[in-house]
Design a protein around this motif. Sequence first.
Motif, PDB file in Angstrom:
ATOM      1  N   ILE A   1     -22.049 -24.304 -14.166  1.00 40.42           N
ATOM      2  CA  ILE A   1     -23.462 -24.711 -14.114  1.00 40.42           C
ATOM      3  C   ILE A   1     -23.914 -25.229 -15.477  1.00 40.42           C
ATOM      4  O   ILE A   1     -24.644 -26.225 -15.571  1.00 40.42           O
ATOM      5  N   VAL A   2     -23.460 -24.570 -16.546  1.00 46.71           N
ATOM      6  CA  VAL A   2     -23.793 -25.032 -17.897  1.00 46.71           C
ATOM      7  C   VAL A   2     -23.286 -26.451 -18.120  1.00 46.71           C
ATOM      8  O   VAL A   2     -23.986 -27.304 -18.671  1.00 46.71           O
ATOM      9  N   ALA A   3     -22.052 -26.717 -17.665  1.00 48.34           N
ATOM     10  CA  ALA A   3     -21.464 -28.054 -17.836  1.00 48.34           C
ATOM     11  C   ALA A   3     -22.306 -29.124 -17.164  1.00 48.34           C
ATOM     12  O   ALA A   3     -22.367 -30.277 -17.623  1.00 48.34           O
ATOM     13  N   LEU A   4     -22.970 -28.754 -16.073  1.00 47.17           N
ATOM     14  CA  LEU A   4     -23.867 -29.701 -15.391  1.00 47.17           C
ATOM     15  C   LEU A   4     -25.174 -29.861 -16.157  1.00 47.17           C
ATOM     16  O   LEU A   4     -25.630 -30.982 -16.406  1.00 47.17           O
TER      17      LEU A   4
ATOM     18  N   SER B   1     -15.751 -32.719 -13.501  1.00 47.23           N
ATOM     19  CA  SER B   1     -17.000 -33.109 -12.836  1.00 47.23           C
ATOM     20  C   SER B   1     -18.096 -33.428 -13.842  1.00 47.23           C
ATOM     21  O   SER B   1     -18.996 -34.229 -13.554  1.00 47.23           O
ATOM     22  N   ALA B   2     -18.024 -32.811 -15.033  1.00 46.10           N
ATOM     23  CA  ALA B   2     -19.042 -33.088 -16.051  1.00 46.10           C
ATOM     24  C   ALA B   2     -18.981 -34.535 -16.539  1.00 46.10           C
ATOM     25  O   ALA B   2     -19.945 -35.049 -17.099  1.00 46.10           O
ATOM     26  N   LYS B   3     -17.849 -35.214 -16.325  1.00 46.54           N
ATOM     27  CA  LYS B   3     -17.690 -36.593 -16.759  1.00 46.54           C
ATOM     28  C   LYS B   3     -18.121 -37.612 -15.698  1.00 46.54           C
ATOM     29  O   LYS B   3     -18.087 -38.816 -15.951  1.00 46.54           O
ATOM     30  N   PHE B   4     -18.486 -37.131 -14.515  1.00 49.09           N
ATOM     31  CA  PHE B   4     -18.922 -38.052 -13.466  1.00 49.09           C
ATOM     32  C   PHE B   4     -20.173 -38.811 -13.922  1.00 49.09           C
ATOM     33  O   PHE B   4     -21.080 -38.228 -14.534  1.00 49.09           O
ATOM     34  N   ASP B   5     -20.241 -40.095 -13.595  1.00 46.60           N
ATOM     35  CA  ASP B   5     -21.431 -40.876 -13.924  1.00 46.60           C
ATOM     36  C   ASP B   5     -22.611 -40.474 -13.047  1.00 46.60           C
ATOM     37  O   ASP B   5     -23.760 -40.534 -13.475  1.00 46.60           O
ATOM     38  N   SER B   6     -22.314 -40.071 -11.817  1.00 49.85           N
ATOM     39  CA  SER B   6     -23.366 -39.724 -10.861  1.00 49.85           C
ATOM     40  C   SER B   6     -23.820 -38.276 -11.035  1.00 49.85           C
ATOM     41  O   SER B   6     -23.013 -37.343 -10.999  1.00 49.85           O
TER      42      SER B   6
ATOM     43  N   ALA C   1     -21.917 -34.781  -9.736  1.00 53.49           N
ATOM     44  CA  ALA C   1     -21.724 -33.689 -10.697  1.00 53.49           C
ATOM     45  C   ALA C   1     -22.381 -32.402 -10.192  1.00 53.49           C
ATOM     46  O   ALA C   1     -21.817 -31.304 -10.308  1.00 53.49           O
ATOM     47  N   LEU C   2     -23.579 -32.538  -9.612  1.00 62.93           N
ATOM     48  CA  LEU C   2     -24.288 -31.384  -9.057  1.00 62.93           C
ATOM     49  C   LEU C   2     -23.513 -30.786  -7.893  1.00 62.93           C
ATOM     50  O   LEU C   2     -23.339 -29.558  -7.812  1.00 62.93           O
ATOM     51  N   LEU C   3     -23.040 -31.637  -7.001  1.00 61.88           N
ATOM     52  CA  LEU C   3     -22.289 -31.169  -5.837  1.00 61.88           C
ATOM     53  C   LEU C   3     -21.026 -30.422  -6.274  1.00 61.88           C
ATOM     54  O   LEU C   3     -20.713 -29.352  -5.749  1.00 61.88           O
ATOM     55  N   ALA C   4     -20.319 -30.973  -7.244  1.00 64.38           N
ATOM     56  CA  ALA C   4     -19.091 -30.338  -7.716  1.00 64.38           C
ATOM     57  C   ALA C   4     -19.387 -29.008  -8.400  1.00 64.38           C
ATOM     58  O   ALA C   4     -18.706 -28.004  -8.150  1.00 64.38           O
ATOM     59  N   ALA C   5     -20.418 -28.981  -9.249  1.00 70.31           N
ATOM     60  CA  ALA C   5     -20.746 -27.747  -9.981  1.00 70.31           C
ATOM     61  C   ALA C   5     -21.128 -26.629  -9.016  1.00 70.31           C
ATOM     62  O   ALA C   5     -20.678 -25.481  -9.156  1.00 70.31           O
ATOM     63  N   LEU C   6     -21.952 -26.950  -8.020  1.00 71.97           N
ATOM     64  CA  LEU C   6     -22.368 -25.934  -7.052  1.00 71.97           C
ATOM     65  C   LEU C   6     -21.199 -25.453  -6.212  1.00 71.97           C
ATOM     66  O   LEU C   6     -21.082 -24.262  -5.910  1.00 71.97           O
ATOM     67  N   THR C   7     -20.323 -26.386  -5.830  1.00 71.95           N
ATOM     68  CA  THR C   7     -19.173 -26.009  -5.007  1.00 71.95           C
ATOM     69  C   THR C   7     -18.243 -25.079  -5.758  1.00 71.95           C
ATOM     70  O   THR C   7     -17.794 -24.060  -5.216  1.00 71.95           O
ATOM     71  N   PHE C   8     -17.952 -25.401  -7.017  1.00 70.67           N
ATOM     72  CA  PHE C   8     -17.057 -24.540  -7.782  1.00 70.67           C
ATOM     73  C   PHE C   8     -17.719 -23.210  -8.131  1.00 70.67           C
ATOM     74  O   PHE C   8     -17.035 -22.184  -8.247  1.00 70.67           O
ATOM     75  N   ALA C   9     -19.035 -23.217  -8.282  1.00 69.63           N
ATOM     76  CA  ALA C   9     -19.731 -21.944  -8.500  1.00 69.63           C
ATOM     77  C   ALA C   9     -19.621 -21.071  -7.254  1.00 69.63           C
ATOM     78  O   ALA C   9     -19.362 -19.868  -7.340  1.00 69.63           O
TER      79      ALA C   9
END
Length: 482
Positions: free
Chosen positions: A126-129, A305-310, A314-322
């Motif tokens: 979440i921090v990375a996002l 995911s933190a490097k995604f332009d979108s 990035a939000l979708l990936a961060a929430l999924t991995f959380a």
Amino acid sequence: MKLINPSPSLHNEDLAPATERKWGAFSIFNVWTSDVHSLWGYYLAASLFLLCGSFLNFVIAIGFGSLVIFVMMSMVGNAGVRTGVPFPVLARASFGTFGANIPALVRAVVACFWYGAQTAAAGGAIVALLVRSPALLEFHQTSHFLGHSTLEVICYVIVWSAQLLIIQRGMETVRKFQDWAGPAVWAMMLFLAGYLVVKSGTFSFGSEIPQDVLLKATADAGVAGAPGSFAALAAVAATWITYFAALYLNFCDFSRYATSEKALRKGNLWGLPINLLAFCLVAGVTTTAAFSVYGEVLLHPEAISAKFDSWFLALLAALTFAVATLGINVVANFVSPAFDFANVFPRQIDFKKGGYIAAGIALVLYPWAPWETGAAHFVNFIGSTMGPIFGIMMVDYYLIRKGRLDVNALYQEEGEFKFNGGFHGKAFVALGVGMVFSSILPTFTTVLPAWWGTYGWFFGVAIGGAVYYGLRAGAAARMQAA
């Protein structure tokens, strides 16, 4: 089964043999998707994949390791289906009615450490996002509390609190959560892999990563030798097997709810060798594609995911991995100590209170973050301490008792498992000898060769189990004659 006059000091509703058995093959399968598909699991899977050196080596090393995991989990899982009891109660058969509290507390302490590690990993995603925002990035860099950035502390506490909401309603809620979280994480993993493969225009297995760069990035994986060498492949398989060491003990906490051994076998087959191979393959391909796109070996998915332009992706990936990390915490690091602490004080502590104690310990540990000392050291040392306990329990159940166990006696202070005041001295002798060679000597001395620590869990299982069997040989002969 219905217990006859169980001793209050050994029994409560949560520790009693399971009566409701609703966990089919799909739920058992999702125990493994929840356990493996975490940020730590991804890091280890990607590291081991790349250290195999080729796709064939990957199939050999990870495939062999996954088959061993399947066999081990089936052994303890079948015991759970047949008896319906959780790990600390099953341990009474070998360690004694009260002696079982010792391995239960060891397992609980391990779970508390992992609980904190996985919570920190989920908070880090979440921090990375959030640091994509300039204001939050400045806050992250300038404000600190308890030895961490204040933003990290806030995210840790949020994730820590969210986990408590999941477990308030007991094991059936755990099953429903993982049945949803497991497939969701797989969908995100496949999307991440597909996105990066398309963007990179390549589908490869890491051969283009310079070896010096690869070895530096994977140093914490604890695999010695050149990628693809026999020594490296053996270490890959051993590390992969050891990663699951804690769950070898308490998988019966879940299998006790399985509808049948057939359902357990089917769920384990899909969830272990098949799912593990697929997960490692996806993690490795994703990491390789990310190297082609970003020019870095990114072994942590939140770093990718933190490097995604979108922002949305990035939000979708961060929430999924959380969510994935919440899944493994609930499955591997909440359920076990909940039963373990309840086993020590069954009249005062039930499943929920035991889980709250585990969560509280993880919260207290956070300022020191002991899980940040290196993945290999942490996994191998913690895992190796579990080896002798597993060896003793499986030797007792399968070789001494031939799979026949008086479940009612597990809840009787004056029954078969009283031994010497509730403690079985022979089991503790075997445990002590096993831990000397699995954990103590390789960690704190240089008496043993450097490679020994990688295989510490195996030495613990073999030595602890062999010593126990030797000490119990007479009892085994008498049981066979009966």
